[in-house]
Every structure is written in C-alpha cells, then in structure tokens.
Design an enzyme around this catalytic site. Sequence first.
Site, mmCIF file in Angstrom:
data_model
loop_
_atom_site.group_PDB
_atom_site.id
_atom_site.type_symbol
_atom_site.label_atom_id
_atom_site.label_comp_id
_atom_site.label_asym_id
_atom_site.label_seq_id
_atom_site.Cartn_x
_atom_site.Cartn_y
_atom_site.Cartn_z
ATOM 1 N N ASP A 22 -53.126 -6.325 -17.648
ATOM 2 C CA ASP A 22 -52.699 -5.129 -18.394
ATOM 3 C C ASP A 22 -53.862 -4.186 -18.690
ATOM 4 O O ASP A 22 -54.091 -3.811 -19.861
ATOM 5 C CB ASP A 22 -52.044 -5.543 -19.733
ATOM 6 C CG ASP A 22 -51.008 -6.649 -19.582
ATOM 7 O OD1 ASP A 22 -50.259 -6.623 -18.589
ATOM 8 O OD2 ASP A 22 -50.952 -7.545 -20.453
ATOM 9 N N GLU A 46 -41.318 -1.774 -19.233
ATOM 10 C CA GLU A 46 -42.482 -1.980 -20.115
ATOM 11 C C GLU A 46 -43.679 -1.232 -19.527
ATOM 12 O O GLU A 46 -43.558 -0.539 -18.518
ATOM 13 C CB GLU A 46 -42.792 -3.477 -20.261
ATOM 14 C CG GLU A 46 -43.163 -4.171 -18.959
ATOM 15 C CD GLU A 46 -43.293 -5.693 -19.090
ATOM 16 O OE1 GLU A 46 -43.037 -6.253 -20.171
ATOM 17 O OE2 GLU A 46 -43.639 -6.331 -18.071
HETATM 18 O O1 FUB Z 1 -49.476 -9.453 -20.928
HETATM 19 C C1 FUB Z 1 -48.258 -9.695 -21.579
HETATM 20 C C2 FUB Z 1 -47.211 -8.785 -21.066
HETATM 21 O O2 FUB Z 1 -47.078 -8.912 -19.664
HETATM 22 C C3 FUB Z 1 -47.455 -7.312 -21.258
HETATM 23 O O3 FUB Z 1 -47.301 -6.905 -22.575
HETATM 24 C C4 FUB Z 1 -46.480 -6.779 -20.294
HETATM 25 O O4 FUB Z 1 -46.632 -5.420 -20.001
HETATM 26 C C5 FUB Z 1 -46.693 -7.668 -19.094
HETATM 27 O O5 FUB Z 1 -47.727 -7.224 -18.278
#
Ligand code: FUB
Length: 338
Positions: free
Chosen positions: A32, A239
């Site tokens: 991320d 997301e």
């Molecule tokens: O790293 C945890 C979660 O995985 C993130 O918050 C999401 O965007 C995904 O990449």
Amino acid sequence: LLSIILPLSLNAQQEGRKPISQPLVSHIFTADPSAHVFNGKIYVYPSHDIESGVKADADGNHFDMKDFRVLSMDKIGGKVKDNGVALSIKDIPWAKRQLWAPDATFKKGTYYLYFPVKDKDDIFRIGVASSKNPVGPFKAESLPIEGSYSIDPAVFKDSDGSYYIYFGGISGGQLQRWKDNQYQANAEGAKKEELAHLPRIAKLSHDMKHFVEGVKEVKIVDDKGNLFKEANNDKRFFEAAWVHKYNGKYYFSYSTGDTHNICYAIGDNPYGPFTYKGVVLKPVQGWTNHHSIIEKDGKWYLFYHDVQLSGQTHLRNVKVTELKYNPDGTIQTIDAYK
Ligand code: FUB
C-alpha cells in the site's frame, strides 16, 4: 478488503511472465505505498506486512500489521533507506488491531501521518499522528479523527492550500456498514443490482486533525453520468483511493478489489463527480492492488505492490514504475509483467 486465498486464475495469469520492476526493499514486507516528495526527496509510507499467525479469512484478519516504517530515497532508482519504526500500534491509545494502509502530508513545518486501525470495538477508524520529521517518530492523537470510519485514508493538497482526505474500503474495510455517516453493525454489502458503495471525502481543518464538514460521498460515474452498480465490479470503487492533479484536472484512482484493477476517473474539482476513464494498473500477483501516483523531476511514477518475494497475499513488497499520459490526458495502462 476481501482477502481470501489468491485465486488460481490470477496465478495463472502471471505465470511465466517477468515483473517489470523489483521490490524497493526485501528485508521486510511492505504494501500500500503512499509516496510523496518532500524537500526534493521521495518518501514512501507503506503498510508493514508481517506474519502474525492469524488465520486467513474473508475480512482480512490475517492482515495483522503492528507498526509503520517509512522508506526514503533521493531519486527513483536510488538507494532505498528503511528509517525504522515511525509509529507503533502500542503507542496509539485507542487502537486494538490491524494497522492498515497509511498516508502522509506536510503543512507548516509538521508532517502528518493518517492511518486506519480497528478501535477497541473492532470498528475501523482513522487516526492522525504528527512529527517534525518526515520519517517520524510520529506522536498519535489520543482519539481517532471525529466522524472518521473505514480504511485507506489518502490526503490531497490542492493548489489553493486546502487539504482533503479521501477514505473507504468495502468488505473487510467496513465501508458498507456506514449509511449517512451512521454505523449499522449488521449492514450487508450492496447486492449486484444495487448502486455500488462510494468512497468518502472530508475537508481537513487548519490543524489537520479534524474534519471541517460532514463526510460526503464521492461520485464515480460512467460517460453518461450514471453511477456504477455493484455488478460493475470491474469499474466500481472497492478501496485504495488516491487523488492527484494533472493539467488542472483531478484524477481519482482506486482499486476495484475483487476484480483487482487500479482504475481512474477524472473530475473538475476535489469533490467530483469523477468520470471513469480506464485502468491504470492491471491485476498484480496477490489478491490486493493498491498504489499511489507522484511527479518527480518532470516524470510521473506509479508506486504499487505485488507478492513477488513471498507468493502470499498478506506478505507484499512495494515497487515503482514510470506512468505515462496520452496527449488527451488519459493514462497509459500498465501491465506489471511482460
Ligand atoms: O494492507 C491492508 C489492506 O489491503 C489495505 O488497507 C487495502 O487497501 C489492501 O491493500
């Protein structure tokens, strides 16, 4: 985040193909990546993936991260430094578990780190921590940002000096539990024929620690101005929001989650609506796809992750590659394997 076991189809899709970039670091797992240029230097604020032994499930409970470390480099391709622990979960008074994807920004001599973490009731909230140094250590506020919820904060500084925070992630990120900014513990995700859940935006206060207005939805629409339905899961938001500006236009990019694309949409102001334009990054190795986009010395770069080092979805490694625009402002789609 709906992180289950890596679908076989994705393995097959990447099989026998070579990555176009190598991990920025290999002594720890990172994911991320939120990249920024501060004082001419590149800083990457990633999640710090670890194997904590929590069993994998559909809510992503095995993404059980406990601290943040900031990476820095003078230039793309230069030596990457791991600057040590910048913030630990044990120093966030209200946090219980799962430090997920952070972002950072700078204002008047102070760096601010924004992060999602589950509170004592197992509800994701967004916190803020500050430091005089871009790599920390950061000091967390004693409570989450009032009115915040869900995951994946991304802070955007507009040309007029205003700061906006975007956030949200469905499934394990709990966005589907929030309607009109009210929590509904048992709410289920949108059904295929229903409108898809939308990412959120709030303007940040002068002190960078509050929202100055009620949280609003960010509309992502097709070229006819229609919102996407849940069935349009190759285009709808899941997301990993990120916003950058290019030639006066606002680019909102995000992950489609269960279809594993990073897509983007263009708007005329920070609030949108944003009109869907296409794919920035095709699916990578691993279930999740999460990125950031920055300009450095006249070139544009995409920071992203895959699971090249571990082969496991929850143990990722961050990477970077150049991003190019077409003359009409659209982005050339990146395939991270050749
Ligand atoms: O790293 C945890 C979660 O995985 C993130 O918050 C999401 O965007 C995904 O990449």
